[in-house]
Motif scaffolding. Structure first.
Motif, PDB file in Angstrom:
ATOM      1  N   LYS A  56      27.512  69.706  75.806  1.00  0.00           N
ATOM      2  CA  LYS A  56      27.268  71.033  76.350  1.00  0.00           C
ATOM      3  C   LYS A  56      27.437  72.061  75.232  1.00  0.00           C
ATOM      4  O   LYS A  56      28.151  71.844  74.259  1.00  0.00           O
ATOM      5  N   THR A  58      28.823  75.144  75.430  1.00  0.00           N
ATOM      6  CA  THR A  58      30.122  75.791  75.480  1.00  0.00           C
ATOM      7  C   THR A  58      30.981  75.098  76.528  1.00  0.00           C
ATOM      8  O   THR A  58      30.477  74.388  77.404  1.00  0.00           O
ATOM      9  N   ASP A  61      30.082  75.858  80.099  1.00  0.00           N
ATOM     10  CA  ASP A  61      28.896  75.229  80.676  1.00  0.00           C
ATOM     11  C   ASP A  61      29.261  74.094  81.633  1.00  0.00           C
ATOM     12  O   ASP A  61      28.430  73.689  82.447  1.00  0.00           O
ATOM     13  N   GLN A  77      31.150  84.885  82.501  1.00  0.00           N
ATOM     14  CA  GLN A  77      31.556  83.481  82.436  1.00  0.00           C
ATOM     15  C   GLN A  77      33.069  83.345  82.592  1.00  0.00           C
ATOM     16  O   GLN A  77      33.833  84.156  82.079  1.00  0.00           O
ATOM     17  N   SER A 796      17.260  73.446  82.022  1.00  0.00           N
ATOM     18  CA  SER A 796      18.476  74.242  81.911  1.00  0.00           C
ATOM     19  C   SER A 796      18.165  75.685  82.274  1.00  0.00           C
ATOM     20  O   SER A 796      17.087  76.197  81.964  1.00  0.00           O
ATOM     21  N   GLN A 817      25.091  80.619  77.233  1.00  0.00           N
ATOM     22  CA  GLN A 817      25.415  79.790  78.390  1.00  0.00           C
ATOM     23  C   GLN A 817      24.122  79.192  78.924  1.00  0.00           C
ATOM     24  O   GLN A 817      23.208  79.904  79.306  1.00  0.00           O
ATOM     25  N   ASN A 818      24.063  77.885  78.904  1.00  0.00           N
ATOM     26  CA  ASN A 818      22.940  77.146  79.475  1.00  0.00           C
ATOM     27  C   ASN A 818      23.485  76.251  80.569  1.00  0.00           C
ATOM     28  O   ASN A 818      24.298  75.364  80.297  1.00  0.00           O
ATOM     29  N   ILE A 819      23.066  76.499  81.788  1.00  0.00           N
ATOM     30  CA  ILE A 819      23.577  75.737  82.923  1.00  0.00           C
ATOM     31  C   ILE A 819      22.582  74.631  83.246  1.00  0.00           C
ATOM     32  O   ILE A 819      21.412  74.901  83.555  1.00  0.00           O
ATOM     33  N   THR A 820      23.054  73.390  83.141  1.00  0.00           N
ATOM     34  CA  THR A 820      22.188  72.231  83.351  1.00  0.00           C
ATOM     35  C   THR A 820      22.798  71.335  84.414  1.00  0.00           C
ATOM     36  O   THR A 820      23.949  70.923  84.268  1.00  0.00           O
ATOM     37  N   CYS A 887      20.368  73.066  74.129  1.00  0.00           N
ATOM     38  CA  CYS A 887      20.448  72.587  75.509  1.00  0.00           C
ATOM     39  C   CYS A 887      19.607  71.331  75.762  1.00  0.00           C
ATOM     40  O   CYS A 887      19.782  70.686  76.797  1.00  0.00           O
ATOM     41  N   HIS A 890      21.874  68.629  76.424  1.00  0.00           N
ATOM     42  CA  HIS A 890      22.501  68.655  77.754  1.00  0.00           C
ATOM     43  C   HIS A 890      21.596  67.919  78.746  1.00  0.00           C
ATOM     44  O   HIS A 890      22.065  67.185  79.617  1.00  0.00           O
TER      45      HIS A 890
END
Length: 921
Positions: A56, A58, A61, A77, A796, A817-820, A887, A890
């Motif tokens: 990830k 961070t 994440d 965050q 992501s 911030q990449n949310i996967t 990402c 991820h």
């Protein structure tokens, strides 16, 4: 050997620790070691982390997981500590989503050795070292006492003074002194005692966190500097009420950043009486039994509510981090050249100073961002001084290493003045371990790549622990096993597949290309299958120049430093004599762990390259690399390569052509057109009016053939449009200051020159119930009958803090911030339905553009109230960034591929494609 890598932790440097732990995890020699990732959360829990979370971008994440996050209307965050006081059961429930809790007593059964990538308090202060010794587990770096000493800047200063070692004069200001004294009187005292400028430091922090420089006797700036080091913030009514709602959110985002701000949780108090404000919240009610107890604010929305409420009446309030400092170290400013030097123990246990690196910058401070984002500050190794001066620096660093009782390795920072006076300060028993950090950068100068250096440090640490009396019989056996394994590795080295990793280039994306190339090199070099060969490409589109790089040049800070080293060599300059001297002194190390290696760049032709390697990994971005020109050259010599072929690359490099083809195929893209320099030069007013008639403000302007968010700007006014146009059509290399200010360009932000640029309508929500930006990766395979199969990964969700996704958010560890997987919907079934629709559209893009190998596709997604899904394609990257924090890793982790496995499949696809082309011919 099983190597437990401890990373994360409770300190403000936890993101750099997380990224450094990933570097160690990837670079451990797979023939010698098995990596065991031990993530330490901000409450000090040890977690045996599931491997996929290591990649990830961070900590935020993945931890705390989305399921544990409270509902919030404030897009800030959260770290684990913002969840408040949790029971053991609640903590275990959260931990179980990313791994499992480790009890300290389990460690000795799980690991043979602990590699400490932790920073700051609880990481390099002797605490974790003491715990490991209690359980008889050997660990990396210094022991308990030197670690405790190494974290305490005040103790270090006092000892240096007592020993007569040059160190800047200093004074201490305690929080109690600051609260009781008049700011002006305190400032006058410090200026009288230490002069100007003044340097303010948080005594137990690293990574330039909590540091300020005061250059003039301004009491307001002075108070700000003191508060920065104490991790406090005074907020005035006028300041707060002058902010719009959106500006308050941005202000809050900066405030709760644990590196640049003060973080959460905080205590909010009155600035006149320092009485604590009781903020109404269930958490506070649960944690407070008396009116006198501090009322702790854990969450951003609580803080926003509290500030709005309190500053409606009070003139100002004070915010204090619960993890703040209690004193400030104030030093006199040293005017000199700044350097950093890694000292290691040599094969005989004696300190050996590696070549010191000079940090070259302007008047700006060498801050967190400058340390870790390539290209902002230049790192020159060795420092450009006569050999006698460099040796004086090395001697001083080795003396401090002995004086403080450091073991295995340490990083010593300091200044050298024009008269040769040396000032050493802030020794670190744990250095940052990002791929291009001083740690690996200087080790490369003696010929060790990161994998080899880590092996040496593990061996040296085992020896140091045994000398210190830790389980001597057990550690003697471990040392014997490791020595035998290292010797067998060297003697029985099998022929590995040689892969040229081509990086660099000459575009604004060259620094990120080097980061990608180094990451590929490191993933391959620690494997048992591949032997990577670093190759730097420079020159021009009409004349590609290729150079095989020695490891010390490959690990220079950025592409410009690498090119400068190549030019230095081609001009006939010999290796710096200090480097030759240090290499001789280090032969006891390198003869065992590295063997003979090249020390200078070697120019090669494509024909010569084909005779040296079996295949190529192109780590270039934009032009050249993604435009098909390099691919044409490689095909002429039968060299397999990664990514798409020539024809597809020639289309996807051009965003305008890509959009046009996709629109013709029925896919959604933004309204767009090219804006040419010739048109602007002929009649600038007609040029601007034409754009304004077609594209109402705000709209997007960007280069048509660059990526990495280079010069992508949201244009809101005519002034910004004119500034953008003048910059991108400028004749000189330098930026024009007025135009750069108008566009709010960041420090050292690059802005390419082009003959045309792309203008697009701004894609917005357009009334959709849900709207988000996503980036989706893909991997292609050959089917059983030679047909192309496309594997689309879960996309992501990319969160931008500014108007567009920045370079730092894409590539700097701990920034974006990449949310996967992307949060298309809260309900799992609906989320998956939308995801499948998005993946179906991305597959269409790949088919229309004939993408092969792998790629990344950026898009916006709208979800309507009736559930309809609209995917609007932004751009296609046929050679996406492959930096450690990107990402795409991820996404591949969710699909079950480690980064190495993903890279391996990319290379295998390229070989199979070349074999098919040869067969067809």
């Amino acid at each position: 050997m099983k190597i437990g890598i401890f990373f994360g932790g409770p300190s403000r440097e936890r993101e750099i620790s997380f990224a450094g732990g990933r570097t160690v995890y990837d670079n451990l020699d797979k023939a010698l070691f098995e990596a065991v990732p031990v993530f330490v959360d901000s409450s000090g829990n040890f977690i045996l982390l599931n491997w996929e979370f290591i990649y990830k971008g961070t900590i935020r994440d993945f931890y705390p997981p989305v399921s544990a996050l409270p509902a919030s209307t404030v897009p800030v965050q959260l770290y684990f500590e913002s969840l408040g006081e949790l029971s053991l059961e609640e903590q275990d429930s959260i931990i179980s989503e990313v791994g499992r809790r480790l009890e300290p007593r389990e460690l000795s059964q799980l690991i043979d050795f602990a590699f400490l990538a932790l920073h700051g308090p609880s990481g390099e202060d002797g605490a974790i070292q003491g715990l490991l010794e209690w359980y008889g587990i050997p660990y990396s770096g210094s022991g308990i006492l030197p670690s405790a000493f190494g974290i305490d800047k005040v103790a270090q200063k006092k000892l240096l003074k007592a020993l007569g070692q040059p160190t800047p004069d200093f004074r201490l200001i305690t929080a109690e002194d600051w609260d009781a004294a008049a700011p002006q009187a305190t400032l006058d005292y410090l200026v009288r005692e230490l002069g100007l400028p003044l340097v303010f430091k948080a005594p137990r922090q690293g990574s330039s966190i909590g540091i300020s420089i005061l250059r003039e006797a301004d009491v307001v700036q002075f108070a700000t500097a003191i508060e920065r080091s104490l991790f406090r913030k005074t907020v005035t009514q006028a300041e707060w009420q002058g902010l719009s709602d959106a500006q308050k959110i941005s202000w809050l985002q900066r405030l709760v950043d644990i590196r640049d701000g003060i973080g959460l949780p905080v205590v909010l108090s009155s600035t006149d009486s320092l009485e604590l404000l009781a903020v109404s919240s269930p958490l506070n009610e649960a944690n407070s039994s008396a009116e006198s107890n501090p009322k702790i604010i854990y969450r951003p929305e609580e803080l926003l509510h509290a500030l709005n409420e309190r500053l409606a009446a009070a003139e100002s309030v004070l915010l204090t981090s619960v993890e703040g400092e209690t004193q400030v170290l104030v030093e006199s400013f040293v005017q000199g050249r700044e350097f950093s030097c890694i000292v290691v123990e040599d094969a005989n246990g004696q300190p050996l100073a590696l070549p010191p690196t000079e940090i070259v910058k302007g008047d700006e401070m060498f801050d967190y961002r400058s340390k870790y984002l390539p290209g902002l500050a230049r790192k020159i190794t060795p420092i450009d001084l006569p050999e006698t001066c460099i040796q004086a620096i090395r001697d001083a660093c080795e003396t401090i290493f002995r004086t403080f009782g450091f073991q295995v390795y340490a990083r010593l920072d300091g200044f050298i003045q024009a008269d040769g006076t040396l000032f050493l300060n802030d020794p670190n028993t744990t250095s940052g371990m990002l791929p291009a950090s001083f740690f690996f950068h200087q080790a490369a100068e003696i010929g060790l790549n990161p994998s080899q250096f880590l092996t040496y440090l593990i061996r040296t640490s085992l020896s140091a622990r045994r000398r210190g009396g830790l389980r001597p019989v057990k550690l003697a056996a471990l040392l014997a096993r490791l020595d035998a394994a290292v010797a067998a590795r060297a003697a029985g080295e099998q022929a590995r597949i040689r892969v040229a990793v081509i990086m660099g280039g000459y575009s604004s994306e060259r620094h990120i290309s080097v980061e990608s190339g180094r990451n590929i090199y490191e993933k391959l070099s620690s494997s048992v299958k591949y032997e990577p060969v670093p190759v730097f490409l420079t020159g021009s589109s009409a004349d590609f120049r290729l150079y095989v790089l020695p490891i010390n040049v490959m690990l220079k800070d950025n592409a410009d430093d690498i090119r400068e080293k190549i030019e230095h060599h081609e001009a006939g300059h010999e290796m710096h004599p200090i480097l030759e001297r240090i290499r001789r002194e280090a032969q006891g190390i390198t003869s065992t762990y590295a063997g003979p290696a090249a020390t200078q760049p070697q120019r090669v032709t494509f024909d010569e390259l084909a005779g040296m390697v079996d295949e190529v990994f192109i780590a270039l971005h934009g032009r050249p690399g993604e435009d098909g020109a390099l691919q044409q050259q490689l095909e002429q010599f039968g060299l397999p390569y990664n990514g798409s072929g020539v024809a597809s690359s020639q289309v996807t490099i051009n965003k305008f052509d890509t959009n046009r083809r996709l629109r013709e195929a029925g896919l959604r893209v933004a309204e767009h057109r090219m804006a040419a320099r010739l048109e602007w030069a002929a009649d600038s007013e007609s040029f601007f009016r034409g754009l304004e008639m077609q594209f109402p403000y705000p709209f997007i302007a960007k280069p048509a053939d660059d990526g990495c968010s280079s010069a992508v700007k949201k244009i809101k006014t005519r002034a910004e449009l004119e500034a953008f146009t003048r910059l991108i059509f400028r004749d000189q290399e330098e930026l024009m200051p007025a135009e750069a200010t108008t566009l709010s360009l960041g420090f050292k932000e690059e802005f390419p020159r082009k003959e045309a640029f792309l203008v697009e309508t701004l894609i917005d929500r357009d009334g959709a119930a849900h709207f988000l930006e996503v980036t989706g990766g893909l991997l292609t395979h050959w089917g059983p009958n030679g047909e192309l199969e496309i594997e689309i990964f879960e996309a992501s969700e990319a969160l931008a803090t500014g108007e567009v996704l920045s370079l730092e958010e894409k590539f700097l560890a701990g920034e974006g911030q990449n949310i996967t997987p992307a949060r298309y919907a809260t309900e799992a079934t609906e989320r998956q339905r939308i995801s499948e629709e998005v993946k179906r559209e991305l597959r269409q893009v790949a088919e229309i553009l004939h993408i092969q190998g792998y790629a990344r596709i950026d898009a916006f997604v709208r979800v309507r109230d009736n559930g309809a899904v609209e995917v609007l394609i932004i751009e296609v990257n046929s050679l996406p960034g492959m930096t450690p924090a990107t990402c795409i890793f991820h996404q591949t982790a969710l699909a079950g591929y480690t980064p190495y496995q993903f890279i391996d499949r990319i290379l295998e696809f390229g070989k199979q494609r070349t074999a098919q082309m040869t067969l067809a011919d």
